[in-house]
Design an enzyme around this catalytic site. Structure first.
Site, PDB file in Angstrom:
ATOM      1  N   GLU A  49       0.810  -1.220   0.000  1.00 19.04           N
ATOM      2  CA  GLU A  49       0.000   0.000   0.000  1.00 19.04           C
ATOM      3  C   GLU A  49       0.843   1.269   0.000  1.00 19.04           C
ATOM      4  O   GLU A  49       0.481   2.257  -0.647  1.00 19.04           O
ATOM      5  CB  GLU A  49      -0.973  -0.004   1.184  1.00 19.04           C
ATOM      6  CG  GLU A  49      -2.073  -1.065   1.085  1.00 19.04           C
ATOM      7  CD  GLU A  49      -1.659  -2.424   1.642  1.00 19.04           C
ATOM      8  OE1 GLU A  49      -0.491  -2.564   2.075  1.00 19.04           O
ATOM      9  OE2 GLU A  49      -2.493  -3.344   1.641  1.00 19.04           O
ATOM     10  N   HIS A  73     -11.482  -4.896   9.411  1.00 18.56           N
ATOM     11  CA  HIS A  73     -12.099  -4.748   8.088  1.00 18.56           C
ATOM     12  C   HIS A  73     -13.478  -4.102   8.164  1.00 18.56           C
ATOM     13  O   HIS A  73     -14.287  -4.272   7.252  1.00 18.56           O
ATOM     14  CB  HIS A  73     -12.244  -6.110   7.386  1.00 18.56           C
ATOM     15  CG  HIS A  73     -10.954  -6.734   6.954  1.00 18.56           C
ATOM     16  ND1 HIS A  73     -10.076  -7.286   7.840  1.00 18.56           N
ATOM     17  CD2 HIS A  73     -10.392  -6.882   5.725  1.00 18.56           C
ATOM     18  CE1 HIS A  73      -9.027  -7.772   7.185  1.00 18.56           C
ATOM     19  NE2 HIS A  73      -9.194  -7.534   5.898  1.00 18.56           N
TER      20      HIS A  73
END
Lengths: 340, 326
Positions: free
Chosen positions: A75, A144
């Site tokens: 990322e 999440h």
């Protein structure tokens, strides 16, 4: 006039991506598994994912691998590359998958992308979009399921967009791609399947303009992301009790359309904020402070914030249901403020 | 690789400009005329200049907290640089960036950077733009031996390698990450060898030898422009000043610093070589020294006589556009 075309919020986003990539060759998209199957010899592997929700499926076939790129799970690398590409002439869309992953590329987001323009005295621009999933409700547990939009709203230089209808999703995505600043485009995972009317031709929904989803006179409810739907159903219930609820969907948290919120509070004299995020240093707190500063003498009751508790998002359905602000809590809060 | 005479003169002029600029900033800072944090590049000139001598404005670089040398090597003017350090409205960033964020995006200088390793992904992005648009440009990321221990270094090399980005990663190994020796902080010792993990060339370069830097970089840039992907260069160099201005430098000896200043000065080495080989004359180099001294003096005058930004500028340049800002 033919019948109004409807589609899901997720497909409205896909259509926006297609139309903007077609319109502007400088728009590229990259992220983990946004195509899927990269490097696999398996027949049909390519485009087997289209991102975690399938939204980007079909882009690679139309626009090719030069502009539609699967990235490694890296990322900081690819979000930072999006910043560098934006500063040098492209309009990248970077898919972060889940907002919970922002910790890895955060330096590239808040010290680089958000600040280049200011640090360089206005000589740079960083026209990029970061797409990410937010929200609880699918038992995806603590890493999440977070909302976390307040963190990006806090950073000067970033814009933050959260669509709640398919119409807005398409128009806001087109605006975000055409915008010359870095925009976080946050998609609540439980709203992606919501269906609604979406015109076929490209159109924009401006950033920084809230939408009054329901007009009312007795209380203003500002609700964010999925909480807009919770507030609307609470408003339905209260209508039967003779309480008239105005529901405002800010649509973009940065810029925040404070004017629409304050005008409404001045009209109703009461404010309830419904936010799925945790309560401390949050959007709920920020909007409450705005009303306290700017509309204090219009208020006839204390401002109420209905938020998640100050905890991580739990896994078990019973716990997660207790975590997410419920319609019952919203109804009770509205009843409380209108009884003052 | 033969360097044309004009290029040799430009190289010398840029190296001397960096040295004299930094020496002067050292004095100006000590005199209290420059606010904030300052990290000086003196001693490392051959790296920035040897690399940037191959680049045009269309090529991009990312830099570090020690970024003045990269700016000068990339062609940023000393007036706007000194004014930026002074915090003036005429500065390269209108006084909003200062030493650690000095930039000139129109010249492909994507900024000094206050975050160690922060520029590596940005350079990948600039290289991505070049690749997507097929411009033939390259991007160079400068960072230190400290930066080579950041995750961004590894993520950037991997991304550039799998996509064959036209990028060059230049480690300026000046032996100390702040006060910490590379011997302590860098496992394996050989930073260039880390390239092997990513299947790209990694070359150790004498960063105090302009010619070695120039030649090695030239090959890496040719490779990048030919679409063959990135290269990692480890340029072994030395900084003459402390990590920051005010650093008492208890981690290295005065003798060590003096030895580098007197025996391993990159500018002196360049001068000796070009005069011994008859490539340039001592007179013309002296003339450049004098010109540069005047330019640096003028930059200080320019900075000192420039206005500070108006306080109203604090809220400008945050966004390109921001409706109903709250």
């Amino acid at each position: 006039m033919g019948e109004e075309r409807t589609m899901s919020l997720g497909l409205a986003i896909r259509e926006a991506l297609h139309q903007e990539m077609e319109r502007d060759a400088s728009v590229i998209i990259m992220g983990e598994d946004i195509v899927g199957g990269a490097g696999s010899d398996e027949p049909g592997a390519e485009d087997s994912w289209g991102g975690p929700m399938g939204i980007t499926r079909g882009l690679v076939g139309k626009f090719g691998h030069n502009r539609v790129r699967d990235t490694p799970i890296s990322e900081a690398g690819f979000i930072g590359a999006a910043v560098g590409a934006a500063a040098t002439g492209l309009r990248p869309i970077a898919a972060l998958m889940f907002i919970d992953f922002f910790g890895i590329p955060m330096d590239q987001i808040y010290n680089q992308g958000a600040k280049l323009r200011y640090m360089f005295g206005g000589k740079a621009k960083v026209p990029m979009v970061v797409r990410a999933l937010i929200g609880a409700g699918v038992n995806a547990a603590a890493q999440h399921s977070q909302s976390l939009y307040s963190i990006f709203t806090h950073i000067p230089g970033l814009k933050v967009v959260i669509p709640t209808t398919p119409y807005d999703a398409k128009g806001l995505m087109i605006s975000a791609i055409r915008d010359d600043d870095p925009v976080f485009f946050l998609e609540h995972k439980t709203l992606l399947g919501e269906k609604g009317p979406v015109p076929e031709e490209p159109y924009t929904v401006p950033l920084g303009v809230a939408e009054i989803r329901r007009e009312g006179d007795d209380v203003t409810v500002v609700a964010i992301a999925k909480m807009v739907n919770v507030a609307l159903s609470a408003a339905e219930i209260l209508e039967a009790e003779g309480v008239s609820v105005e529901v405002i969907d800010p649509r973009t948290l940065s810029p925040l359309d404070g004017e629409t919120i304050l005008d409404s509070v001045e009209k109703t004299g009461r404010l309830v904020i419904v936010d799925e995020d945790t309560p401390r240093c949050s959007l709920a707190t920020d909007i409450a402070a705005l009303a306290a500063d700017e509309a204090f003498f219009s208020l006839e009751a204390p401002i109420k914030r209905i938020t998640a508790p100050h905890t991580p998002v739990p896994f078990s359905p019973t716990l997660e249901n207790a975590y997410i602000p419920s319609q019952e809590r919203v109804v009770a809060a509205i009843q409380e403020v209108v009884s003052v | 690789m033969e360097i044309p005479r004009d290029k040799l003169l430009e190289i010398y002029e840029r190296m001397v400009t960096i040295r004299k600029f930094e020496d002067r900033v050292h004095d100006e800072y000590a005199a209290g005329r420059i606010p904030g944090f300052v990290h000086l590049y003196a001693g490392e000139e051959a790296v920035a200049v040897g690399v940037c001598a191959h680049l045009s404005d269309a090529d991009s670089i990312t830099s570090t907290h020690r970024g003045h040398g990269h700016c000068i090597a990339k062609g940023v003017g000393v007036n706007e640089m000194m004014a930026e350090l002074y915090g003036r409205a005429t500065g390269a960033c209108k006084g909003k960036g200062g030493s650690m964020h000095i930039a000139d995006i129109n010249r492909g200088m994507l900024g000094a950077n206050g975050i160690v390793g922060g520029g590596v992904p940005l350079a990948c992005g600039a290289a991505l733009t070049a690749q997507v648009q097929g411009t033939g440009a390259v991007a160079v990321s400068f960072f230190g031996d400290g930066g080579a221990n950041e995750g961004t270094f590894h993520e950037g090399l991997n991304l550039a390698a799998i996509w064959k980005l036209p990028a060059i990663f230049v480690v300026e190994n000046n032996r100390y990450a702040q006060s910490t020796s590379v011997k302590y902080a860098s496992a394996g010792g050989d930073i260039a060898a880390r390239a092997q993990s990513y299947g790209i060339p990694g070359v150790t370069v004498d960063g105090l030898d302009l010619f070695d830097v120039y030649e090695t970089t030239g090959a890496a840039i040719d490779r990048a422009r030919a679409g063959e992907g990135p290269t990692l260069l480890e340029c072994q160099t030395y900084r003459f000043y402390g990590h920051y201005e005010g650093d008492t430098q208890g981690y290295r000896s005065r003798e060590e610093i003096e030895e580098y200043r007197t025996k391993h000065c990159a500018i002196q080495r360049f001068r000796d070589r070009v005069t011994e080989q008859g490539l340039l004359e001592a007179d013309e180099l002296d003339a450049i020294d004098a010109q540069v001294a005047d330019a640096i003096e003028a930059s200080v005058e320019f900075a000192a006589n420039s206005p500070f930004p108006d306080a109203s500028e604090v809220t400008t340049d945050v966004y390109v556009n921001y409706e109903e800002a709250i």
